[in-house]
Motif scaffolding. Structure first.
Motif, PDB file in Angstrom:
ATOM      1  N   ALA A   3      -6.218  18.917 -66.478  1.00 10.31           N
ATOM      2  CA  ALA A   3      -4.775  18.843 -66.265  1.00 10.31           C
ATOM      3  C   ALA A   3      -4.452  19.295 -64.852  1.00 10.31           C
ATOM      4  O   ALA A   3      -5.150  20.136 -64.275  1.00 10.31           O
ATOM      5  CB  ALA A   3      -4.044  19.719 -67.281  1.00 10.31           C
ATOM      6  N   THR A  35      -0.016   7.959 -65.516  1.00  8.42           N
ATOM      7  CA  THR A  35       1.113   8.828 -65.205  1.00  8.42           C
ATOM      8  C   THR A  35       1.459   8.647 -63.732  1.00  8.42           C
ATOM      9  O   THR A  35       0.567   8.522 -62.892  1.00  8.42           O
ATOM     10  CB  THR A  35       0.785  10.299 -65.530  1.00  8.42           C
ATOM     11  OG1 THR A  35       1.892  11.138 -65.179  1.00  8.42           O
ATOM     12  CG2 THR A  35      -0.466  10.782 -64.819  1.00  8.42           C
ATOM     13  N   HIS A  63       6.123  14.040 -65.513  1.00  8.12           N
ATOM     14  CA  HIS A  63       6.951  13.604 -66.637  1.00  8.12           C
ATOM     15  C   HIS A  63       6.989  12.087 -66.840  1.00  8.12           C
ATOM     16  O   HIS A  63       7.538  11.633 -67.838  1.00  8.12           O
ATOM     17  CB  HIS A  63       8.385  14.141 -66.480  1.00  8.12           C
ATOM     18  CG  HIS A  63       9.065  13.719 -65.219  1.00  8.12           C
ATOM     19  ND1 HIS A  63       8.963  14.427 -64.047  1.00  8.12           N
ATOM     20  CD2 HIS A  63       9.871  12.666 -64.939  1.00  8.12           C
ATOM     21  CE1 HIS A  63       9.665  13.846 -63.103  1.00  8.12           C
ATOM     22  NE2 HIS A  63      10.222  12.763 -63.614  1.00  8.12           N
ATOM     23  N   GLY A 114       7.954  18.513 -68.126  1.00 11.40           N
ATOM     24  CA  GLY A 114       7.235  18.700 -66.877  1.00 11.40           C
ATOM     25  C   GLY A 114       7.990  19.489 -65.834  1.00 11.40           C
ATOM     26  O   GLY A 114       7.482  19.727 -64.741  1.00 11.40           O
ATOM     27  N   GLN A 118       5.905  21.922 -70.696  1.00  8.80           N
ATOM     28  CA  GLN A 118       4.604  21.399 -70.290  1.00  8.80           C
ATOM     29  C   GLN A 118       4.705  19.886 -70.102  1.00  8.80           C
ATOM     30  O   GLN A 118       5.349  19.188 -70.885  1.00  8.80           O
ATOM     31  CB  GLN A 118       3.538  21.730 -71.333  1.00  8.80           C
ATOM     32  CG  GLN A 118       3.288  23.225 -71.530  1.00  8.80           C
ATOM     33  CD  GLN A 118       2.704  23.888 -70.292  1.00  8.80           C
ATOM     34  OE1 GLN A 118       1.816  23.347 -69.628  1.00  8.80           O
ATOM     35  NE2 GLN A 118       3.214  25.077 -69.972  1.00  8.80           N
ATOM     36  N   CYS A 120       2.920  15.965 -68.292  1.00 13.22           N
ATOM     37  CA  CYS A 120       1.976  14.907 -68.647  1.00 13.22           C
ATOM     38  C   CYS A 120       0.908  14.619 -67.603  1.00 13.22           C
ATOM     39  O   CYS A 120       0.164  13.644 -67.750  1.00 13.22           O
ATOM     40  CB  CYS A 120       2.742  13.629 -68.944  1.00 13.22           C
ATOM     41  SG  CYS A 120       3.632  12.977 -67.514  1.00 13.22           S
ATOM     42  N   TYR A 124      -3.817  14.805 -72.251  1.00 12.34           N
ATOM     43  CA  TYR A 124      -2.992  14.758 -73.461  1.00 12.34           C
ATOM     44  C   TYR A 124      -1.666  15.470 -73.209  1.00 12.34           C
ATOM     45  O   TYR A 124      -1.591  16.422 -72.417  1.00 12.34           O
ATOM     46  CB  TYR A 124      -3.698  15.435 -74.644  1.00 12.34           C
ATOM     47  CG  TYR A 124      -4.962  14.763 -75.085  1.00 12.34           C
ATOM     48  CD1 TYR A 124      -4.950  13.756 -76.054  1.00 12.34           C
ATOM     49  CD2 TYR A 124      -6.187  15.126 -74.536  1.00 12.34           C
ATOM     50  CE1 TYR A 124      -6.123  13.132 -76.454  1.00 12.34           C
ATOM     51  CE2 TYR A 124      -7.372  14.513 -74.936  1.00 12.34           C
ATOM     52  CZ  TYR A 124      -7.326  13.519 -75.892  1.00 12.34           C
ATOM     53  OH  TYR A 124      -8.488  12.903 -76.287  1.00 12.34           O
ATOM     54  N   VAL A 125      -0.621  15.020 -73.916  1.00 10.49           N
ATOM     55  CA  VAL A 125       0.672  15.696 -73.848  1.00 10.49           C
ATOM     56  C   VAL A 125       1.271  15.699 -75.255  1.00 10.49           C
ATOM     57  O   VAL A 125       1.130  14.731 -76.008  1.00 10.49           O
ATOM     58  CB  VAL A 125       1.614  15.007 -72.835  1.00 10.49           C
ATOM     59  CG1 VAL A 125       1.911  13.569 -73.228  1.00 10.49           C
ATOM     60  CG2 VAL A 125       2.903  15.797 -72.672  1.00 10.49           C
TER      61      VAL A 125
END
Length: 342
Positions: A3, A35, A63, A114, A118, A120, A124-125
């Motif tokens: 991440a 993303t 996000h 975001g 938390q 993306c 994983y999100v």
């Protein structure tokens, strides 16, 4: 999982190994396929005054994304595993006066994925199921990942009538470039793109701008004067946030026209309200987010019909590990949308 973490209260970010999120009963776990970097992410990365007062590192940011549902909470019925999804990034309360009257996009208690939660930029999100938007199986992941910012463009342009009208888009960052394409698809008689970046102006041309104005070299007011015979433009979409550009937007709009402002100036802007708003009888609109979920339906339909082709806007694809290159491109204005792939 890997991440991208805003790891400290300073410039930059760091690729880390963090725990895969645990979902609640009303949440969904999504495997991120693509993303994209937003201007808000750049603010956080660069650690400007806005981000210093808003976000609280360390946390995963980002996000805009698309992905596949891999796990659902016990109370989730709206999506299933295997669905392809993107997400509305405003998490709303549902109980404030705005939400109770259907104006979810201006919920007074909004949290942004975001930014306040938390995000993306990860493999994983986890997100509330109510924020998800199902994507067609044949929609490319990179295209699906930029529906959220395209929604900003759609909301701004379609906040009023544009059919047969002249539209000036001031500020050709990625959302401004998308706004050009939306205005063209919605029947604008002509779209004027205004910026100081020739690279991005050329992207705006690919999206349908009939007139390009580099305000480093040409006065936008004079260009509009010549094009409109002294009558001004019907609609101004302000995407730059620059005080001088904002003022010129108010001066170039015709009497009875519309100025829709999506940009976020970093300090107060002085406007001649008497001459440029009141005596002109114009409509001024602040635009935030997307109308939930009216704008998402508009975005999905414009993409599915082929009325707007966003591929010229997506200029770079990079692995998540090369995030520094992506942010450098955004900071320098040497790109359209940068898509990261975890």
């Amino acid at each position: 999982m890997k991440a991208l973490v805003k790891h400290h209260r300073g410039y930059g970010a760091e690729l880390q190994s963090v725990n895969i999120p645990k979902i609640k009963e009303d949440e969904v776990l999504i495997k991120v396929k693509a993303t994209s970097i937003c201007g808000t992410d750049v603010h956080i990365y660069a650690w400007d005054g806005w981000s210093q007062g808003r976000v609280n590192p360390p946390y995963v940011f980002g996000h805009e994304f698309s992905g596949e549902v891999v796990e659902i909470g016990s109370k989730v019925t709206s999506v299933k595993t295997g669905d392809y999804v993107s997400a509305e990034t405003h998490i709303v309360c549902g109980t404030c006066p705005q939400c109770l009257t259907g104006q979810y996009h201006i919920c007074k208690n909004t949290q942004i994925i975001g930014v306040d939660t938390q995000g993306c930029f990860a493999e994983y999100v986890a997100l509330p199921a109510g924020n998800l938007w199902k994507n067609p199986k044949d929609m490319p992941y990179d295209v699906a990942s930029i529906q959220e910012p395209m929604g900003n463009a759609v909301h701004t342009v379609l906040a009023g009538d544009v059919v047969g009208k002249t539209v000036a888009v001031i500020g050709c960052g990625p959302i401004g470039i998308l706004a050009v394409g939306v205005a063209k698809a919605a029947g604008a008689a002509g779209v004027i793109a205004i910026d100081v970046n020739d690279y991005r102006l050329q992207l705006a041309k690919q999206m349908g701008a009939a007139t390009l104005v580099n305000s480093k070299h040409d006065d936008p007011l004079q260009v509009v004067e010549n094009l409109a015979g002294g009558n001004g433009v019907d609609v101004v979409c302000e995407m730059s946030g620059h005080p001088t550009a904002i003022n010129k937007g108010f001066k170039m709009v015709t009497n009875g026209g519309r100025v829709s402002i999506l940009s976020l100036p970093v300090k107060p802007v002085e406007i001649n309200i008497t001459d440029d708003i009141v005596f002109k009888g114009i409509t001024v609109q602040g635009i935030t987010g997307r109308q939930m979920f009216k704008t998402w339906q508009q975005v999905s339909s414009l993409l599915a019909s082929g009325q707007v082709d966003v591929r010229p806007v997506i200029t770079h694809h990079l692995p998540l590990e090369e995030f520094e290159k992506g942010f450098d491109l955004m900071i320098k204005g040497a790109c359209g949308k940068v898509v990261l792939q975890p």
